[in-house]
Design a protein around this motif. Structure first.
Motif, short mmCIF file in Angstrom:
data_model
loop_
_atom_site.label_atom_id
_atom_site.label_comp_id
_atom_site.label_asym_id
_atom_site.label_seq_id
_atom_site.Cartn_x
_atom_site.Cartn_y
_atom_site.Cartn_z
N VAL A 1 67.21 -24.77 -50.17
CA VAL A 1 66.77 -24.48 -51.53
C VAL A 1 65.69 -23.40 -51.47
O VAL A 1 64.66 -23.59 -50.83
CB VAL A 1 66.22 -25.74 -52.24
CG1 VAL A 1 65.76 -25.40 -53.64
CG2 VAL A 1 67.26 -26.84 -52.25
N GLN B 1 62.97 -21.34 -53.50
CA GLN B 1 62.18 -21.38 -54.74
C GLN B 1 61.49 -20.05 -54.93
O GLN B 1 60.76 -19.59 -54.05
CB GLN B 1 61.15 -22.50 -54.67
CG GLN B 1 61.76 -23.88 -54.62
CD GLN B 1 60.70 -24.96 -54.58
OE1 GLN B 1 59.57 -24.71 -54.20
NE2 GLN B 1 61.09 -26.16 -54.96
N HIS C 1 58.77 -17.91 -56.84
CA HIS C 1 57.54 -18.01 -57.61
C HIS C 1 57.18 -16.61 -58.09
O HIS C 1 57.08 -15.69 -57.28
CB HIS C 1 56.40 -18.56 -56.75
CG HIS C 1 56.69 -19.91 -56.16
ND1 HIS C 1 56.45 -21.07 -56.84
CD2 HIS C 1 57.24 -20.26 -54.98
CE1 HIS C 1 56.81 -22.09 -56.09
NE2 HIS C 1 57.30 -21.62 -54.95
N ALA D 1 69.22 -15.15 -63.88
CA ALA D 1 69.08 -16.24 -62.91
C ALA D 1 70.44 -16.61 -62.32
O ALA D 1 70.57 -16.81 -61.10
CB ALA D 1 68.44 -17.45 -63.56
N ASN D 2 71.46 -16.68 -63.15
CA ASN D 2 72.80 -17.00 -62.65
C ASN D 2 73.34 -15.89 -61.76
O ASN D 2 74.03 -16.17 -60.78
CB ASN D 2 73.76 -17.26 -63.81
CG ASN D 2 73.51 -18.60 -64.46
OD1 ASN D 2 73.01 -19.52 -63.81
ND2 ASN D 2 73.83 -18.72 -65.73
N ARG E 1 71.73 -16.30 -58.38
CA ARG E 1 72.36 -17.43 -57.67
C ARG E 1 73.73 -17.04 -57.12
O ARG E 1 74.09 -17.41 -55.99
CB ARG E 1 72.50 -18.62 -58.61
CG ARG E 1 71.17 -19.26 -58.94
CD ARG E 1 71.35 -20.49 -59.83
NE ARG E 1 70.06 -21.06 -60.13
CZ ARG E 1 69.50 -21.03 -61.33
NH1 ARG E 1 70.13 -20.46 -62.35
NH2 ARG E 1 68.31 -21.57 -61.52
N ALA F 1 70.84 -23.02 -52.64
CA ALA F 1 70.55 -23.14 -54.06
C ALA F 1 69.30 -22.31 -54.33
O ALA F 1 68.46 -22.13 -53.44
CB ALA F 1 70.33 -24.59 -54.46
N VAL F 2 69.17 -21.81 -55.56
CA VAL F 2 68.02 -20.98 -55.94
C VAL F 2 67.37 -21.61 -57.16
O VAL F 2 68.06 -21.86 -58.16
CB VAL F 2 68.44 -19.53 -56.24
CG1 VAL F 2 67.26 -18.72 -56.69
CG2 VAL F 2 69.09 -18.90 -55.03
N ASP F 3 66.07 -21.86 -57.08
CA ASP F 3 65.30 -22.39 -58.20
C ASP F 3 64.22 -21.37 -58.55
O ASP F 3 63.63 -20.76 -57.67
CB ASP F 3 64.63 -23.71 -57.85
CG ASP F 3 65.63 -24.84 -57.75
OD1 ASP F 3 66.71 -24.74 -58.33
OD2 ASP F 3 65.30 -25.84 -57.07
N ILE F 4 63.95 -21.23 -59.84
CA ILE F 4 62.86 -20.37 -60.30
C ILE F 4 61.74 -21.26 -60.78
O ILE F 4 61.91 -22.05 -61.69
CB ILE F 4 63.35 -19.42 -61.40
CG1 ILE F 4 64.49 -18.57 -60.87
CG2 ILE F 4 62.20 -18.57 -61.91
CD1 ILE F 4 65.25 -17.83 -61.91
N VAL F 5 60.60 -21.14 -60.12
CA VAL F 5 59.46 -22.02 -60.41
C VAL F 5 58.42 -21.28 -61.21
O VAL F 5 58.08 -20.17 -60.91
CB VAL F 5 58.85 -22.55 -59.09
CG1 VAL F 5 57.69 -23.47 -59.37
CG2 VAL F 5 59.91 -23.25 -58.28
#
Length: 75
Positions: free
Chosen positions: A31, A33, A35, A52-53, A56, A71-75
């Motif tokens: 994953v 993240q 920032h 964002a998509n 990803r 997986a890619v998360d934007i914090v």
């Protein structure tokens, strides 16, 4: 892979020095993240999450070549 995520994020934002990417491993899933500065959050997410998509999708395509799950998360 971390460099890819960081390069894409830095190209989008207005303050590239505020971008940092951390990787967390959960089993065989990596994953990433992202920032960013609060004022750049909208630029990274995009309208209805399109940017964002897209991030990803590009990262998952790169991971497919190496047989990795990401997986890619934007914090």
């Amino acid at each position: 892979m971390k460099e890819l995520v960081e390069t894409i994020a830095r190209a989008i934002v207005t303050d590239p020095e505020a971008v940092s990417v951390t990787m967390i491993t959960k089993g065989n899933l990596e994953v990433y993240q992202i920032h960013v500065a609060p004022e750049d959050m909208g630029k990274v997410i995009g309208r209805r999450g399109r940017i964002a998509n897209a991030i990803r999708t590009v990262v998952k395509a790169g991971a497919l070549r190496e047989n990795r799950r990401v997986a890619v998360d934007i914090v």
